[in-house]
Scaffold this motif. Structure first.
Motif, PDB file in Angstrom:
ATOM      1  N   GLU A   1     -11.604  10.526  -2.201  1.00 61.47           N
ATOM      2  CA  GLU A   1     -12.838  10.757  -1.436  1.00 61.47           C
ATOM      3  C   GLU A   1     -13.306  12.202  -1.625  1.00 61.47           C
ATOM      4  O   GLU A   1     -14.497  12.464  -1.778  1.00 61.47           O
ATOM      5  CB  GLU A   1     -12.582  10.485   0.056  1.00 61.47           C
ATOM      6  CG  GLU A   1     -12.317   9.014   0.349  1.00 61.47           C
ATOM      7  CD  GLU A   1     -11.733   8.787   1.745  1.00 61.47           C
ATOM      8  OE1 GLU A   1     -11.549   9.759   2.513  1.00 61.47           O
ATOM      9  OE2 GLU A   1     -11.461   7.603   2.063  1.00 61.47           O
TER      10      GLU A   1
ATOM     11  N   LEU B   1      -6.013   8.040  -0.378  1.00 59.69           N
ATOM     12  CA  LEU B   1      -7.446   7.848  -0.623  1.00 59.69           C
ATOM     13  C   LEU B   1      -8.245   9.118  -0.405  1.00 59.69           C
ATOM     14  O   LEU B   1      -9.309   9.299  -1.001  1.00 59.69           O
ATOM     15  CB  LEU B   1      -7.978   6.742   0.299  1.00 59.69           C
ATOM     16  CG  LEU B   1      -7.352   5.351   0.096  1.00 59.69           C
ATOM     17  CD1 LEU B   1      -7.936   4.347   1.078  1.00 59.69           C
ATOM     18  CD2 LEU B   1      -7.594   4.864  -1.335  1.00 59.69           C
TER      19      LEU B   1
ATOM     20  N   PHE C   1     -13.374  11.760  12.708  1.00 57.90           N
ATOM     21  CA  PHE C   1     -14.797  11.946  12.437  1.00 57.90           C
ATOM     22  C   PHE C   1     -15.322  10.707  11.725  1.00 57.90           C
ATOM     23  O   PHE C   1     -14.580  10.062  10.981  1.00 57.90           O
ATOM     24  CB  PHE C   1     -15.005  13.152  11.509  1.00 57.90           C
ATOM     25  CG  PHE C   1     -14.834  14.465  12.192  1.00 57.90           C
ATOM     26  CD1 PHE C   1     -15.941  15.173  12.636  1.00 57.90           C
ATOM     27  CD2 PHE C   1     -13.577  15.004  12.395  1.00 57.90           C
ATOM     28  CE1 PHE C   1     -15.787  16.382  13.285  1.00 57.90           C
ATOM     29  CE2 PHE C   1     -13.411  16.219  13.051  1.00 57.90           C
ATOM     30  CZ  PHE C   1     -14.519  16.915  13.490  1.00 57.90           C
TER      31      PHE C   1
ATOM     32  N   MET D   1      -0.727   5.918  -2.376  1.00 53.64           N
ATOM     33  CA  MET D   1      -1.777   6.425  -3.250  1.00 53.64           C
ATOM     34  C   MET D   1      -2.303   7.739  -2.700  1.00 53.64           C
ATOM     35  O   MET D   1      -2.093   8.787  -3.239  1.00 53.64           O
ATOM     36  CB  MET D   1      -2.907   5.373  -3.354  1.00 53.64           C
ATOM     37  CG  MET D   1      -4.116   5.816  -4.147  1.00 53.64           C
ATOM     38  SD  MET D   1      -3.754   6.324  -5.836  1.00 53.64           S
ATOM     39  CE  MET D   1      -3.164   4.802  -6.537  1.00 53.64           C
TER      40      MET D   1
ATOM     41  N   ASP E   1       3.503   9.380  -0.743  1.00 51.89           N
ATOM     42  CA  ASP E   1       2.328   8.588  -0.367  1.00 51.89           C
ATOM     43  C   ASP E   1       2.143   7.475  -1.379  1.00 51.89           C
ATOM     44  O   ASP E   1       2.335   7.701  -2.583  1.00 51.89           O
ATOM     45  CB  ASP E   1       1.075   9.492  -0.381  1.00 51.89           C
ATOM     46  CG  ASP E   1       0.135   9.208   0.781  1.00 51.89           C
ATOM     47  OD1 ASP E   1       0.082   8.054   1.224  1.00 51.89           O
ATOM     48  OD2 ASP E   1      -0.539  10.153   1.230  1.00 51.89           O
TER      49      ASP E   1
ATOM     50  N   HIS F   1       0.815  -1.223   0.000  1.00 48.68           N
ATOM     51  CA  HIS F   1       0.000   0.000   0.000  1.00 48.68           C
ATOM     52  C   HIS F   1       0.844   1.266   0.000  1.00 48.68           C
ATOM     53  O   HIS F   1       0.340   2.346  -0.298  1.00 48.68           O
ATOM     54  CB  HIS F   1      -0.922   0.001   1.222  1.00 48.68           C
ATOM     55  CG  HIS F   1      -2.023  -1.007   1.110  1.00 48.68           C
ATOM     56  ND1 HIS F   1      -3.283  -0.673   0.670  1.00 48.68           N
ATOM     57  CD2 HIS F   1      -2.041  -2.342   1.313  1.00 48.68           C
ATOM     58  CE1 HIS F   1      -4.036  -1.756   0.643  1.00 48.68           C
ATOM     59  NE2 HIS F   1      -3.309  -2.795   1.025  1.00 48.68           N
TER      60      HIS F   1
END
Ligand code: GDG
Length: 464
Positions: free
Chosen positions: A372, A368, A342, A366, A364, A156
């Motif tokens: 988003e 996310l 949150f 990816m 990084d 990842h």
């Protein structure tokens, strides 16, 4: 359909509590589609450690099986080699690495114990999918134990260029172990080509006629599988009570002001101090923006047992305090720095209420959050994504405002451009980005990886 067995450091939850990260939710979806088992760490430290009884949980056709770790495993493997040697090295932060033989051995030991506990749970037709940098050795240990199932590995986080990777004292052993998997997946073609360079230049590997790679007496297939998100969920969360409430609350608070939003675990790879400093530069260069633009940074603390993480949190508290002290007015505070998490639906409402999504990691795999943010926008009035060229996401998301996070001036200029971008251009950029986010979803990603893994195994002639 064969059963999927997912192995990852943290497991679950099986239900969408709204608190889980995007990846956990995506993995549950894959497991549900095919039926499966999710194996990993319980999150607990106990005296029995990796010898603790398996803890099972079941929901429909998906079950989880977890074990504890002992304090020494935790210190040496998770908080040790994984997060003090591998994480910084793979994120190009050699200045923060701690290479220590004891940690390295602890990491190996934990990989071995987890593999040993997994073996009895495996059925002959299972497909095994191991995730991330905590388990480089898992495939190798499973093979040594005689496991014949297809075993894939997905990294990842970034795979660095060989000039950086070779700073790891045990780089050869690590890569030798990686070659025991049938399929190794990376987030981007850049990470893939860094891996290939290592194989060809460092250990004299070769490419076979079928595209696979041979080195150190082993053969593997490696490819890029950029990860996606549950895009349709993020595009509709604003219709849920939580999403709507947060959107309305933010809009009401903001009035005519524009909000820049960042959402990141507190981590030195995320470029947070650079981000705060760039916002300060923006206010210096464009005093007319005072009172008009705010930066909301949501940053739940993570891995606070590792010293470098506490240091970055202190640095950020100091920076936001200083910038707020310098620029605040009685009715305006430039930076809102919130160090708690949150629920996902609330995050979607916050993304939608924000004119700019600021995603500027120094490195990084990816990211996310970039995806988003795009999925959560209002198509009639979309915000602008400002994205670091060093996030894996930049390889796909070329219509974002791409910036170099090491240049404070470039970051500040990217922010100005995003804040002042006319509606037509915002719509055009967003629409191109949104098509990509909606197409390459988390479930498309996992299907691509698993189909490839199965096809590789099918093409291998059966023994005997
Ligand atoms: C690694 C790689 C790669 C964040 N704050 C809250 C919250 N989050 C969620 C986000 C997002 C996830 O956590 C973070 O994912 P990222 O991709 O941004 O970064 P890492 O955690 O470093 O993840 C990364 C990723 O693996 C997947 O392959 O993209 O490069 O480093 O989903 O929304 N979620 C909730 N509350 C928060 O306050 N619920």
């Amino acid at each position: 359909m064969p059963r999927i067995v997912v192995v990852s450091n943290r497991v679950g939850p099986l239900s969408d509590t709204g608190r889980a990260g995007g990846l956990a939710v995506a993995l549950v979806d894959v497991l549900r589609e095919r039926g499966g088992l999710w194996f990993g760490w319980s999150g607990d430290v106990s005296e029995e450690g990796t010898y603790s009884p398996l803890q099972f949980n079941e929901s429909g056709n998906v079950s989880t099986a977890t074990i504890d770790v002992a304090q020494a495993d935790y210190d040496e493997s998770y908080a040790g080699f994984a997060n003090r040697a591998l994480w910084p090295t793979l994120h190009y932060r050699l200045d923060l690495t701690d290479f220590d033989r004891r940690l390295e051995q602890g990491y190996r030991r934990v990989n071995e114990r987890f593999a040993e506990r997994l073996v009895p749970l495996l059925r002959p037709d299972d497909i095994v999918w191991v995730h991330d940098y905590h388990f480089f050795f898992m495939g190798d240990v499973l093979r040594a134990a005689g496991v014949k199932n297809p075993i894939g590995f997905f990294l990842h986080i970034p795979f660095p260029v060989p000039e950086v990777l070779t700073a790891l004292p045990n780089h050869k052993e690590m890569i030798h172990a990686l070659l025991a998997y049938d399929l190794v997946g990376f987030q981007t073609s850049q990470h893939l080509s860094a891996f290939e360079r290592y194989i060809f230049e460092e250990v004299g590997g070769t490419r076979e006629a079928d595209g696979s790679i041979s080195a150190m007496g082993r053969t593997v297939v490696a490819d890029a599988f950029p990860i996606g998100i549950d895009a349709s969920a993020f595009s509709t969360f604003h219709e849920t009570a939580e999403g709507h409430e947060n959107f309305a609350l933010m809009k009401n608070e903001l009035g005519d002001q524009k909000q820049i939003v960042g959402v990141d675990r507190i981590d030195y790879s995320k470029g947070l101090p650079e981000r705060f400093t760039a916002f300060e530069r923006l206010l210096e260069l464009h005093p007319e923006m005072k009172g008009e633009v705010t930066l909301l940074q949501i940053a739940p603390p993570s891995r606070s047992e590792v010293r470098a993480y506490l240091q970055i949190q202190r640095l950020l508290e100091g920076l936001s305090g200083r910038i707020n002290g310098r620029f605040s007015d009685l009715d305006w505070t430039p930076i809102h720095f919130i160090t708690r998490s949150f629920p996902r639906r609330s995050l979607a409402g916050i993304y939608r209420a924000s004119s700019v999504g600021l995603v500027t990691p120094l490195r990084d795999g990816m990211n996310l959050v970039a995806k988003e943010y795009v999925a959560a926008q209002d198509p009639e009035d979309p915000g602008v994504l400002v994205l670091s060229r060093f996030a894996g996401a930049a390889e796909e998301m070329t219509e974002a405002v791409i910036v170099n996070p090491y240049s404070i001036d470039e970051l500040a200029e990217g922010l100005r451009l995003a804040i002042q971008m006319p509606l037509d251009e915002r719509k055009a950029r967003w629409s191109a980005l949104n098509t990509k986010v909606m197409t390459n979803t988390a479930s498309a990603w996992s299907r691509r990886f698993l189909d490839r893994l199965v096809s590789l195994h099918e093409s291998v002639p059966a023994e005997g």
